[in-house]
Design a protein around this motif. Structure first.
Motif, PDB file in Angstrom:
ATOM      1  N   ASN A  69       0.714  -1.269   0.150  1.00  0.00           N
ATOM      2  CA  ASN A  69       0.069   0.019   0.044  1.00  0.00           C
ATOM      3  C   ASN A  69       0.724   1.289  -0.124  1.00  0.00           C
ATOM      4  N   VAL A  70       2.121   1.061   0.702  1.00  0.00           N
ATOM      5  CA  VAL A  70       2.791   2.596   0.824  1.00  0.00           C
ATOM      6  C   VAL A  70       4.277   2.362  -0.312  1.00  0.00           C
ATOM      7  N   TYR A  76      -1.425   5.788  21.262  1.00  0.00           N
ATOM      8  CA  TYR A  76      -0.271   6.338  20.276  1.00  0.00           C
ATOM      9  C   TYR A  76      -0.168   5.326  19.083  1.00  0.00           C
ATOM     10  N   SER A 130      -2.757   4.273  16.815  1.00  0.00           N
ATOM     11  CA  SER A 130      -2.793   5.467  15.622  1.00  0.00           C
ATOM     12  C   SER A 130      -1.881   5.184  14.621  1.00  0.00           C
ATOM     13  N   VAL A 131      -0.636   5.058  15.146  1.00  0.00           N
ATOM     14  CA  VAL A 131       0.335   4.903  14.320  1.00  0.00           C
ATOM     15  C   VAL A 131       0.210   3.796  13.243  1.00  0.00           C
ATOM     16  N   ARG A 155      -2.533   2.108  12.636  1.00  0.00           N
ATOM     17  CA  ARG A 155      -3.844   2.375  11.864  1.00  0.00           C
ATOM     18  C   ARG A 155      -3.676   2.946  10.646  1.00  0.00           C
ATOM     19  N   TYR A 156      -2.691   3.786  10.578  1.00  0.00           N
ATOM     20  CA  TYR A 156      -2.318   4.434   9.246  1.00  0.00           C
ATOM     21  C   TYR A 156      -1.886   3.622   8.162  1.00  0.00           C
ATOM     22  N   TYR A 157      -1.181   2.447   8.487  1.00  0.00           N
ATOM     23  CA  TYR A 157      -0.734   1.342   7.590  1.00  0.00           C
ATOM     24  C   TYR A 157      -2.130   0.200   7.367  1.00  0.00           C
TER      25      TYR A 157
END
Length: 185
Positions: free
Chosen positions: A90-91, A158, A161-162, A164-166
């Motif tokens: 994805n990235v 934290y 959230s990091v 989740r971005y991925y």
């Protein structure tokens, strides 16, 4: 689903009464986290040079006269190969580089206060994971890390959230639930 485990208890057959309190704790944990046979060079640090981390952490603790009690904090975030492959795709990054980037981001939470190193362990392709080791003495004021439930909850939020971005969900597990990661030093 990714799992996070803070290593704090000894296995039943351990020779230690209490984990990470002896004079070799920093060396043992940091050496394991940054082991070149496991990391293939995918290591990093905040507030400390990975190549001199043991010495720098020990010097800071001596400087503040805080070289007793729990000396190092150790945690692991593990992934399934499929979720890392999907996130890397994805990235547009290679899996090992993505794990290193995530390690840097996950360790960044403590970078303003503590010396922390991370190593991406690539020696088991079916179990990609990142080890973290953090000195328990603050760079800023020399106070010992409290290990409070508030800090734990804030770090979990934290880290979620990091990741989740991925597109990765994080599940914290207790020390006893994943004994395969408990190391005896």
């Amino acid at each position: 689903m990714a799992t996070m485990k803070i290593i704090c208890k000894n296995p039943a057959d351990s020779c230690y009464d209490e984990k990470y309190k002896d004079e070799l704790a920093i060396e043992a944990v940091v050496s394991y986290v940054l082991n070149p046979d496991k990391t293939q060079g995918y290591i990093g640090g905040w507030g400390v040079s990975p190549t001199n981390a043991v010495r720098e952490m020990e010097l800071l603790q001596r400087l503040y006269h805080k070289d007793s009690g729990v000396r190092i904090r150790h945690w692991i975030i593990g992934f399934t190969p499929s979720e890392i492959e999907r996130a890397a795709s994805n990235v547009g990054e290679a899996m090992d580089q993505l794990l290193w980037t995530m390690g840097a981001l996950l360790a960044e939470y403590y970078k303003g206060n503590y010396q922390v190193v991370w190593g991406v362990h690539l020696d088991k392709p079916r179990e990609p994971h990142i080890h973290f080791a953090m000195s328990t003495v603050s760079l800023v004021n020399g106070k010992k890390y409290s290990g409070s439930k508030t800090d734990y909850s804030a770090y979990i939020a934290y880290a979620k959230s990091v990741l989740r971005y991925y597109g990765i969900n994080l599940w914290p597990i207790s020390d006893q639930a994943a004994s395969k990661y408990v190391h005896t030093y």
